[in-house]
Design an enzyme around this catalytic site. Structure first.
Site, short mmCIF file in Angstrom:
data_model
loop_
_atom_site.label_atom_id
_atom_site.label_comp_id
_atom_site.label_asym_id
_atom_site.label_seq_id
_atom_site.Cartn_x
_atom_site.Cartn_y
_atom_site.Cartn_z
N THR A 86 17.22 -32.22 -11.13
CA THR A 86 16.28 -31.94 -12.22
C THR A 86 15.73 -33.19 -12.91
OG1 THR A 86 18.12 -31.70 -13.77
CG2 THR A 86 17.31 -29.69 -12.70
N ALA A 100 20.74 -27.92 -8.64
CA ALA A 100 19.37 -28.43 -8.59
C ALA A 100 19.35 -29.91 -8.94
CB ALA A 100 18.48 -27.66 -9.57
N TYR A 144 9.00 -32.63 -8.20
CA TYR A 144 10.02 -31.64 -8.56
C TYR A 144 9.48 -30.22 -8.36
CZ TYR A 144 12.98 -28.73 -11.55
OH TYR A 144 13.79 -27.73 -12.05
N ASP A 155 28.64 -29.71 -1.11
CA ASP A 155 27.34 -30.37 -0.98
C ASP A 155 26.40 -29.38 -0.30
OD1 ASP A 155 25.14 -31.89 -0.40
OD2 ASP A 155 26.18 -33.34 0.89
N TRP A 202 11.88 -25.08 -19.88
CA TRP A 202 12.37 -25.72 -21.10
C TRP A 202 13.80 -25.29 -21.43
CZ3 TRP A 202 8.10 -26.42 -25.33
CH2 TRP A 202 6.91 -26.86 -24.74
N LYS A 233 10.81 -27.43 -5.59
CA LYS A 233 11.33 -26.13 -6.03
C LYS A 233 10.52 -24.99 -5.40
CE LYS A 233 14.24 -25.41 -8.55
NZ LYS A 233 15.70 -25.24 -8.30
#
Length: 279
Positions: free
Chosen positions: A62, A60, A126, A36, A151, A130
């Site tokens: 996402t 991540a 998001y 974790d 993408w 990031k």
């Protein structure tokens, strides 16, 4: 050289696992159940025990729309706090770090390609998390490659290619947005670029990496379903309202990546090479 993968069960994590294995390299892989990354103590213990030369952070959160509300807390815990933990631990034990970021750090309002030095302005949770992860890595002063991509598709996990193929089996007609433009990225191209930077001792810093060529989601769908008979209609984003803001033009400049000497295939070539579609 020893590598340590985090997020080993994700799209990129599994691609990295396969690539390192194919090349006979020494590595250890952790998924979210075995490490974790939001737990600072566990991260430090793992890196101290494994002593990796390079930490490949493919972990991540996402779920872009969920990050706006019910997933907001875990989004920040993983994408900011987890990245900070890995960066500080890598620094403490003299490991290099590779962090995967996103085109969503930009607002997508420019008609030009986004270079690594362009001002950031994330418009969704998001992208904000990031970018905070990027800043945490810079603050840790660890030897790191920050790679912004977009993408992402590959044979592992869920992605746009599989979604289109699944819908094509049950729908005679599909509608896909045509006013969001970017660059698709094959996970294998991304994984190979990561190892290329390390192997060639490229300068640390931020890099953009996707496949060459631009596309709208409509263009991407047309190529994915090229051999299907169903009709695909182009629509505007306002016909598909989503919780999270999506950049309309998030084309990442590839000039810096190309200057390293890395050969980048087009997204159409990558899609064919991936084996995910009928050629």
């Amino acid at each position: 050289m020893k590598y340590m993968i985090t997020g080993a069960n994700g799209q990129l994590g599994q691609e990295l696992h396969e690539l390192l294995e194919d090349r006979g390299l020494d590595f250890v892989a952790y998924d979210s159940k075995t490490l974790d990354i939001t737990n600072r103590q566990l991260v430090f213990e793992a890196i101290e025990a494994q002593k990796p030369d390079v930490v490949l952070d493919a972990a991540a959160y996402t779920k872009v729309d969920a990050a706006e509300d019910e997933g907001k807390q875990i989004n920040w815990q993983v994408n900011r706090d987890g990245s900070k933990n890995l960066a500080q631990a890598a620094k403490a034990f003299a490991s290099k770090l590779v962090y995967i970021s996103t085109d969503y750090v930009f607002d997508g309002t420019s008609s030009d390609e986004y270079s690594e030095n362009d001002p950031t302005n994330p418009k969704n949770e998001y992208g904000k998390a990031k970018l905070a992860g990027e800043k945490a890595i810079l603050d840790a002063a660890v030897d790191a490659y920050i790679i912004r991509t977009s993408w992402v598709f590959g044979k592992y996990g869920n992605n746009f290619v599989y979604t289109m193929q699944k819908l094509a089996k049950t729908h005679p007609e599909l509608t896909v947005v045509n006013d969001q433009v970017g660059r698709p990225t094959w996970t294998k191209t991304l994984a190979e670029f990561i190892l290329y930077l390390i192997d060639h001792q490229a300068a640390y810093g931020t890099y953009n990496l996707s496949n060459q060529g631009t596309a709208s989601w409509y263009d991407f769908a047309k190529e994915i379903l090229n051999n299907h008979s169903l009709e695909i209609k182009a629509v505007n984003s306002d016909q598909f309202p989503q919780k999270a803001y999506r950049p309309r033009h998030s084309v990442l400049s590839l000039k810096k990546a190309q200057q390293t000497g890395f050969i980048i295939p087009t997204w159409q070539e990558a899609l064919k090479m991936s084996g995910m579609i009928d050629k």
